[in-house]
Design an enzyme around this catalytic site. Sequence first.
Site, PDB file in Angstrom:
ATOM      1  N   CYS A  14      20.494  73.901  13.397  1.00 53.79           N
ATOM      2  CA  CYS A  14      19.819  73.468  12.755  1.00 53.79           C
ATOM      3  C   CYS A  14      18.652  72.568  12.483  1.00 53.79           C
ATOM      4  O   CYS A  14      17.423  72.479  12.916  1.00 53.79           O
ATOM      5  CB  CYS A  14      20.647  71.783  12.752  1.00 53.79           C
ATOM      6  SG  CYS A  14      22.574  72.267  13.541  1.00 53.79           S
ATOM      7  N   CYS A 401      22.236  82.603  23.857  1.00 54.75           N
ATOM      8  CA  CYS A 401      21.584  81.255  23.719  1.00 54.75           C
ATOM      9  C   CYS A 401      21.963  80.063  24.128  1.00 54.75           C
ATOM     10  O   CYS A 401      23.384  80.443  22.981  1.00 54.75           O
ATOM     11  CB  CYS A 401      20.668  80.798  22.978  1.00 54.75           C
ATOM     12  SG  CYS A 401      19.781  79.155  22.752  1.00 54.75           S
ATOM     13  N   CYS A 453      17.133  84.172  27.405  1.00 58.89           N
ATOM     14  CA  CYS A 453      17.785  84.661  26.003  1.00 58.89           C
ATOM     15  C   CYS A 453      17.200  86.368  26.083  1.00 58.89           C
ATOM     16  O   CYS A 453      18.017  87.355  26.550  1.00 58.89           O
ATOM     17  CB  CYS A 453      17.910  84.503  24.375  1.00 58.89           C
ATOM     18  SG  CYS A 453      16.725  84.633  24.169  1.00 58.89           S
TER      19      CYS A 453
HETATM   20 FE1  SF4 Z   1      17.396  80.640  23.408  1.00 62.14          FE
HETATM   21 FE2  SF4 Z   1      16.567  82.214  23.407  1.00 62.14          FE
HETATM   22 FE3  SF4 Z   1      15.092  79.643  22.739  1.00 62.14          FE
HETATM   23 FE4  SF4 Z   1      15.701  79.748  25.215  1.00 62.14          FE
HETATM   24  S1  SF4 Z   1      14.682  81.257  24.156  1.00 62.14           S
HETATM   25  S2  SF4 Z   1      16.038  78.311  23.504  1.00 62.14           S
HETATM   26  S3  SF4 Z   1      17.975  81.334  25.298  1.00 62.14           S
HETATM   27  S4  SF4 Z   1      17.059  81.521  21.905  1.00 62.14           S
END
Ligand code: SF4
Length: 482
Positions: A14, A401, A453
């Site tokens: 968002c 995530c 992630c």
């Molecule tokens: Fe999500 Fe990866 Fe960002 Fe961490 S780095 S907030 S797991 S997208």
Amino acid sequence: MSQWLEMDKPQEECGVFAIHLNEPADIAALCHLGLFALQHRGQESCGICVSNGRDIVIEKDMGLVSEVFSETRLDKLHLTNARTGIGHTRYSTTGSSLRFNAQPLTVRSNKGLLALAHNGNFTNAKHIRNQMLNEGAVFQTTNDSEVMINLVARYSHLSLIDATARVMAELEGGFAVVMMDKNKIIGLRDAHGVRPLVIGEMPAEQGGGFVFASEPSALHVIGARFLRDVRPGELVTADEQGLHSRQVLTATPSPCAFEWIYFARGDGALDGADVHVSRIRMGEVLAQEAPVDADVVVGVPDSGLPAAIGYARASGILYDMGLYKSPYAGRTFINPNQRLRELKVRLKLAPTASVKGKRVILVDDSIVRGTTSGRIVQLLRNAGATEVHFRVSSPPIKYPCYYGIDTAARKELAAATMTVTEIQQKIGADSLAYISEVGVARAIGLANTCLACFNGAYPAGHPGEEAEKDGIEMPLFDSVIS
Ligand code: SF4
Ligand code: AMP
């Protein structure tokens, strides 16, 4: 089938925006512009809420900012003497793209009329919601904002600011929130600062006042000056008396690396690290870590372009525009049968003559499922590329995530189930290499960023842990409610 069958998925990509000016202004128009500059953060729904100190009006719906806010609709938001407003753009996976989930969320509470919009996820929201449901609470949406606003209202003896500060300590996860009542705006980030939020100042000749937004792009578009980032765990307020800050939680910074890799717009800095410069550096690091002999470096538009420029610079290999992207193919609804899905990438991307007879290094910011990447490799081969070497400016995405970026469920992630060689074969590339975790962190240049992630080390926990701990049932809406 009832829409209530659909459980909200945890992803909430968002953009949020909030403004409080010292003088009356066309707040709806300023929110509208701010949302345009945050459109890349969410394309499913959007909304604007405006107040003049007496009334609050809201308009929100499914669709892009340009689709939802016609002149007539903006007129409905026009309040005489308006000085306060918030706005939101939301992307969520198909199951939860429901009208009632569009934000901002507005409620009447013991603290008066409130509106709230958030980016990211409260990982313990389901647990809290289950407790509240057991106590007799009712919910009208399936998104986390409603949980937060209910929690705030529970502290009936506290002021809005004190109640919100209490709630910050109760919520877990990665999130940035903006709220408003009739006379002020509030902005806050979780203790890890996973999701971004910046503060801007309006020049005196435009009424003076403050703006909170997910990214500096939304400040720039309305002529506001970037002041600073909201600190992790900080609660900021802008009202009649100016800007106020309260460090509610101890800051343990771990902002989302994916903002720099892919998500944020390239024309600004987050937490002091410039987004575009970081992406160029990712390409440079990638060229050092994974060199290959070739004739031309091509980026996948748009998000792979800066890393491709960096790769070309560091390797000394020519950079060229090998893929043309149609500016009009952003939102095309195509019948989802396999053949047409395959053609969809052709609608967006077409190879240029620069790749014919060439050994191509193709750079993109990420491989999620590997589907698009495979189709792009094939496009280049069909156009006469003799070799295609794929280079990725993020490490392999192996974990989902839980903090607001839609990187797909674990089983759908190519790197969660396949080796690099298997992915290379799947996408049909001559070679495949990813930047390292150390490399990406070096390119961004911050001491700590979330890389969960890629490595599964979630700085703010994840709902799986909560579910195990509390034995709660997931998903929440697992039976028919109609
Ligand atoms: Fe999500 Fe990866 Fe960002 Fe961490 S780095 S907030 S797991 S997208
Ligand atoms: P695929 O080959 O199907 O995994 O798609 C890879 C492409 O998806 C890359 O070009 C990325 O820029 C893009 N991408 C990565 N993350 C996201 C996201 N959260 N939402 C939409 N597209 C994304």
